[in-house]
Design a protein around this motif. Structure first.
Motif, short mmCIF file in Angstrom:
data_model
loop_
_atom_site.label_atom_id
_atom_site.label_comp_id
_atom_site.label_asym_id
_atom_site.label_seq_id
_atom_site.Cartn_x
_atom_site.Cartn_y
_atom_site.Cartn_z
N ASN A 155 0.80 -1.22 0.00
CA ASN A 155 0.00 0.00 0.00
C ASN A 155 0.84 1.28 0.00
O ASN A 155 0.31 2.36 -0.20
CB ASN A 155 -0.95 0.02 1.21
N SER A 157 3.00 1.73 -2.20
CA SER A 157 3.24 1.98 -3.63
C SER A 157 2.24 3.01 -4.13
O SER A 157 1.06 2.98 -3.77
CB SER A 157 3.09 0.68 -4.42
N PRO A 158 2.67 3.96 -4.97
CA PRO A 158 1.76 5.02 -5.42
C PRO A 158 0.69 4.57 -6.42
O PRO A 158 -0.27 5.28 -6.66
CB PRO A 158 2.71 6.03 -6.08
N GLU A 159 0.85 3.38 -7.02
CA GLU A 159 -0.14 2.94 -8.01
C GLU A 159 -0.94 1.75 -7.47
O GLU A 159 -0.44 1.00 -6.64
CB GLU A 159 0.54 2.59 -9.34
N PRO A 160 -2.20 1.60 -7.90
CA PRO A 160 -3.06 0.55 -7.36
C PRO A 160 -2.89 -0.82 -8.01
O PRO A 160 -3.43 -1.80 -7.50
CB PRO A 160 -4.47 1.09 -7.65
N ALA A 161 -2.16 -0.90 -9.13
CA ALA A 161 -2.06 -2.16 -9.86
C ALA A 161 -1.41 -3.25 -9.03
O ALA A 161 -1.75 -4.43 -9.14
CB ALA A 161 -1.30 -1.96 -11.15
N SER A 162 -0.46 -2.86 -8.16
CA SER A 162 0.25 -3.86 -7.36
C SER A 162 -0.70 -4.61 -6.43
O SER A 162 -0.54 -5.81 -6.19
CB SER A 162 1.38 -3.21 -6.56
#
Length: 202
Positions: A124, A126-131
């Motif tokens: 969480n 990480s700045p992007e939601p894909a992970s």
């Protein structure tokens, strides 16, 4: 043959997604694919509830920070589910006491749950939601694959689950500083929101 490897594997999987474990075991038992699944897990009401909760988890698990909130709620639910499933499997087999099976399944579920929750806190950051979506899908596929494998090859599946558990603990320890930063930022956001929402004294 001892049911202990299957108990261990089901506990590990329950700590990641308990509803998927109940649903998968119940469906496979209901379809006659295996006779290792107790009848209580094959009941229609159990399968429907497990399916509904699995769908809820499938959505919540892929949304940043919602997944961590969901994990917090399930800190008790997943270990309890792991213990219950393990006890039922032991009762079906008769080769291991239900109390011992429940202890193994519950403790293993708690350990894998803590690994999952810690990993998600790190993801969480990480700045992007894909992970979140990638990790969630990998967890679901991993649970389905290993539980299915365990029904036919319990010992190799238990070894795989044990290796994954150790690797997961190692990753969480390595990411601990990142997790602490994420928790600190969340706490600061909450405090800032509380301050902004507090009416000024008259």
């Amino acid at each position: 043959m001892s049911v202990l490897p299957l108990v261990f594997t089901s506990g590990w999987a329950s700590g990641i997604n308990a509803y998927a474990v109940v649903l998968l075991l119940g469906v496979m038992g209901r379809a006659g694919i295996t006779d290792e699944v107790p009848l209580s897990l094959q009941r229609t009401d159990v399968l429907l509830i497990a399916a509904a909760l699995f769908l809820c988890e499938a959505v919540a698990d892929k949304i940043p920070y919602v997944d961590s909130a969901w994990d917090a709620v399930h800190t008790v639910i997943r270990p309890v589910a792991g213990a219950v499933v393990a006890a039922l499997l032991a009762g079906q087999s008769g080769s291991l006491s239900e109390l011992a099976a429940g202890a193994v399944g519950g403790s293993t579920a708690l350990a894998s749950h803590l690994v999952k929750a810690g990993t998600r806190l790190a993801v969480n950051t990480s700045p992007e939601p894909a992970s979140n979506i990638v990790v969630s899908l990998a967890e679901d596929l991993g649970v389905a694959s290993i539980v299915t494998f365990a029904l036919f090859h319990p010992l190799p599946a238990a070894i795989i689950a044990a290796v994954l558990l150790v690797l997961g603990m190692t990753v969480v320890l390595l990411l601990l500083s990142r997790i602490r930063r994420a928790l600190r930022r969340r706490r600061e956001r909450r405090e800032r929101k509380n301050r902004d929402g507090t009416p000024a004294p008259t």
